[in-house]
Design an enzyme around this catalytic site. Structure first.
Site, PDB file in Angstrom:
ATOM      1  N   LYS A  11     -33.553   1.305 -11.984  1.00  0.00           N
ATOM      2  CA  LYS A  11     -32.506   0.298 -12.213  1.00  0.00           C
ATOM      3  C   LYS A  11     -33.079  -1.086 -12.446  1.00  0.00           C
ATOM      4  CE  LYS A  11     -28.395   2.303 -10.145  1.00  0.00           C
ATOM      5  NZ  LYS A  11     -27.226   2.064  -9.293  1.00  0.00           N
ATOM      6  N   LYS A  31     -29.844  11.932 -17.542  1.00  0.00           N
ATOM      7  CA  LYS A  31     -28.677  12.138 -16.682  1.00  0.00           C
ATOM      8  C   LYS A  31     -27.423  11.560 -17.328  1.00  0.00           C
ATOM      9  CE  LYS A  31     -28.321   9.577 -13.081  1.00  0.00           C
ATOM     10  NZ  LYS A  31     -28.388   8.843 -11.806  1.00  0.00           N
ATOM     11  N   LYS A  74     -22.888   6.324 -16.044  1.00  0.00           N
ATOM     12  CA  LYS A  74     -21.847   5.344 -16.347  1.00  0.00           C
ATOM     13  C   LYS A  74     -22.345   4.282 -17.304  1.00  0.00           C
ATOM     14  CE  LYS A  74     -19.592   5.488 -11.810  1.00  0.00           C
ATOM     15  NZ  LYS A  74     -19.648   4.896 -10.451  1.00  0.00           N
TER      16      LYS A  74
HETATM   17  P1  AMP Z   1     -22.318   6.609  -8.473  1.00  0.00           P
HETATM   18  O1  AMP Z   1     -21.476   6.574  -9.671  1.00  0.00           O
HETATM   19  O2  AMP Z   1     -23.746   6.274  -8.751  1.00  0.00           O
HETATM   20  O3  AMP Z   1     -21.751   5.878  -7.314  1.00  0.00           O
HETATM   21  O4  AMP Z   1     -22.361   8.138  -8.035  1.00  0.00           O
HETATM   22  C1  AMP Z   1     -21.314   8.735  -7.290  1.00  0.00           C
HETATM   23  C2  AMP Z   1     -21.657  10.169  -6.987  1.00  0.00           C
HETATM   24  O5  AMP Z   1     -21.755  10.930  -8.201  1.00  0.00           O
HETATM   25  C3  AMP Z   1     -23.006  10.365  -6.283  1.00  0.00           C
HETATM   26  O6  AMP Z   1     -22.880  11.388  -5.302  1.00  0.00           O
HETATM   27  C4  AMP Z   1     -23.920  10.789  -7.388  1.00  0.00           C
HETATM   28  O7  AMP Z   1     -25.003  11.578  -6.926  1.00  0.00           O
HETATM   29  C5  AMP Z   1     -22.990  11.605  -8.259  1.00  0.00           C
HETATM   30  N1  AMP Z   1     -23.447  11.631  -9.656  1.00  0.00           N
HETATM   31  C6  AMP Z   1     -23.609  10.563 -10.480  1.00  0.00           C
HETATM   32  N2  AMP Z   1     -24.038  10.942 -11.693  1.00  0.00           N
HETATM   33  C7  AMP Z   1     -24.155  12.300 -11.643  1.00  0.00           C
HETATM   34  C8  AMP Z   1     -24.558  13.300 -12.582  1.00  0.00           C
HETATM   35  N3  AMP Z   1     -24.922  12.981 -13.822  1.00  0.00           N
HETATM   36  N4  AMP Z   1     -24.557  14.591 -12.174  1.00  0.00           N
HETATM   37  C9  AMP Z   1     -24.184  14.925 -10.909  1.00  0.00           C
HETATM   38  N5  AMP Z   1     -23.791  14.037  -9.977  1.00  0.00           N
HETATM   39  C10 AMP Z   1     -23.784  12.735 -10.331  1.00  0.00           C
END
Ligand code: AMP
Ligand code: TRP
Length: 344
Positions: free
Chosen positions: A114, A206, A209
């Site tokens: 990041k 991956k 967002k």
């Molecule tokens: P975040 O949007 O970073 O707060 O992520 C929220 C949740 O979604 C966390 O548990 C992440 O590990 C999961 N997550 C985010 N991106 C992915 C992805 N591409 N595949 C699987 N899980 C994800």
């Protein structure tokens, strides 16, 4: 000492909630509701580790809360709230900043990704992010944490912090009658067929967002036409689908789409290949589109409906925050006692 089993997890209100967030996290939050007491948090303090526009943040917070509810989390039986309403998260994070070691944080790969090349210019918050995450979990003394694969290292750090706190303050914990260990070592729950959903444009990146291309991800609020278009355009390779899982090796795009299908259908890659082995991608993609629209369509529609009533969402968050705060305050009171702070 046995700890009460409790689930905690968080999602950042940084916009563009996508299929990876759903399959890797929120769908599994829903499944855990029948077995555990659950606390699901919109982690707005984490979001501001990178710049967030104050004009947009409130909507992003309400949208994550709406996603939780639209996916089936019951905010009456469990707790749904946003992190900044419970000051104890930040308070415990400070204590953990003094427990965690610089060397531990230096190893965090997500910070390196990041922060990018301009590390000197990253916020201190982005660097300390994992200690706040440990505090989120441990301020409720939660034992189980459902997350996607990308959070595994942060969870290991949370366990290290819990363990070091228990050791450093071991004597105080015992003398003050808190048992042998004060914090549980929280267990990551990283399970299922879609713990790491990849970009639709690149099977080695991956789904995220922040990807500049909206075609890389399926957003939870996408309508049926966008879902169909994105799946149609998804990158594949020229071979038909294999009939066994081994045939997905070194075919990241095929593996990703089969994994997404399996997770959406609640089955396994092997079962999906049993059905679609030797099929062309065109056939498989059209089945995947139907499945994705059937599963995500109602969620997106319900999210849109919920965010149109911010007053109702704010009431859910306020109620959740009040209940969370009671639990967090108990932990903080004990932590202050254990550390040796004087309080009135
Ligand atoms: P975040 O949007 O970073 O707060 O992520 C929220 C949740 O979604 C966390 O548990 C992440 O590990 C999961 N997550 C985010 N991106 C992915 C992805 N591409 N595949 C699987 N899980 C994800
Ligand atoms: N760091 C997590 C993510 O980016 C979000 C998060 C914050 C979290 N606090 C947490 C997840 C506590 C689980 C438990 O996805």
């Amino acid at each position: 000492m046995a700890f009460l089993e409790r689930v905690f997890s968080g999602v950042q209100p940084t916009g563009n909630l996508h299929l990876g967030n759903y399959l890797g996290a929120i769908k599994r939050f829903v499944e855990l509701q029948d077995r555990y007491d659950c606390i699901y948090c919109v982690v707005d303090l984490h979001a501001i580790t990178v710049w967030q526009d104050p004009a947009e943040l409130p909507h992003a917070i309400r949208e994550v809360a709406a996603a939780f509810i639209a996916c089936g989390i019951d905010p009456k039986r469990h707790i749904v709230f946003n992190q900044s309403q419970v000051a104890e998260h930040a308070e415990l994070a400070w204590v953990f900043n003094c427990v965690a070691r610089l060397g531990w944080l230096n190893r965090m790969t997500q910070f390196k990704e990041k922060a990018g090349k301009d590390r000197e210019n990253a916020s201190v918050g982005l660097y300390a992010y994992p200690t706040l995450m440990a505090a989120d979990i441990l301020v409720y003394r939660a034992t189980h944490v459902p997350v996607g694969e990308d959070q595994k290292q942060h969870l290991e750090l949370a366990r290290d912090i819990a363990q070091k706190f228990n050791n450093d303050f071991g004597r105080s914990i015992r003398e003050r009658g808190y048992g042998e260990a004060f914090f549980p070592l929280p267990e990551p729950l990283i399970t299922g067929e879609a713990t790491r959903v990849m970009s639709l444009r690149d099977g080695n990146a991956k789904m995220s967002k922040s990807d500049a291309s909206d075609y890389s991800r399926i957003n939870l609020t996408d309508d049926a036409d966008s879902i169909a278009q994105k799946i149609r355009r998804a990158k594949t390779d020229p071979e038909p689908l294999p009939s066994e899982e081994k045939g997905l090796e070194r075919r990241p795009e095929a593996d990703n789409l089969v994994g997404i299908y399996a997770a959406l259908a609640g089955t396994t890659r092997a079962a999906v290949l049993g059905e679609f082995g030797n099929a062309q991608f065109s056939t498989f993609k059209s089945a995947l589109t139907d499945l994705a629209v059937a599963k995500l369509g109602p969620i997106g529609a319900e999210m849109q409906r919920l965010v149109r009533d911010p007053v109702a969402i704010d009431a859910v968050l306020a109620d959740g925050a009040a209940r969370a705060q009671k639990l967090a305050a108990e932990t903080m009171k004990a932590v202050k006692d254990i550390v040796g702070f004087v309080r009135s």
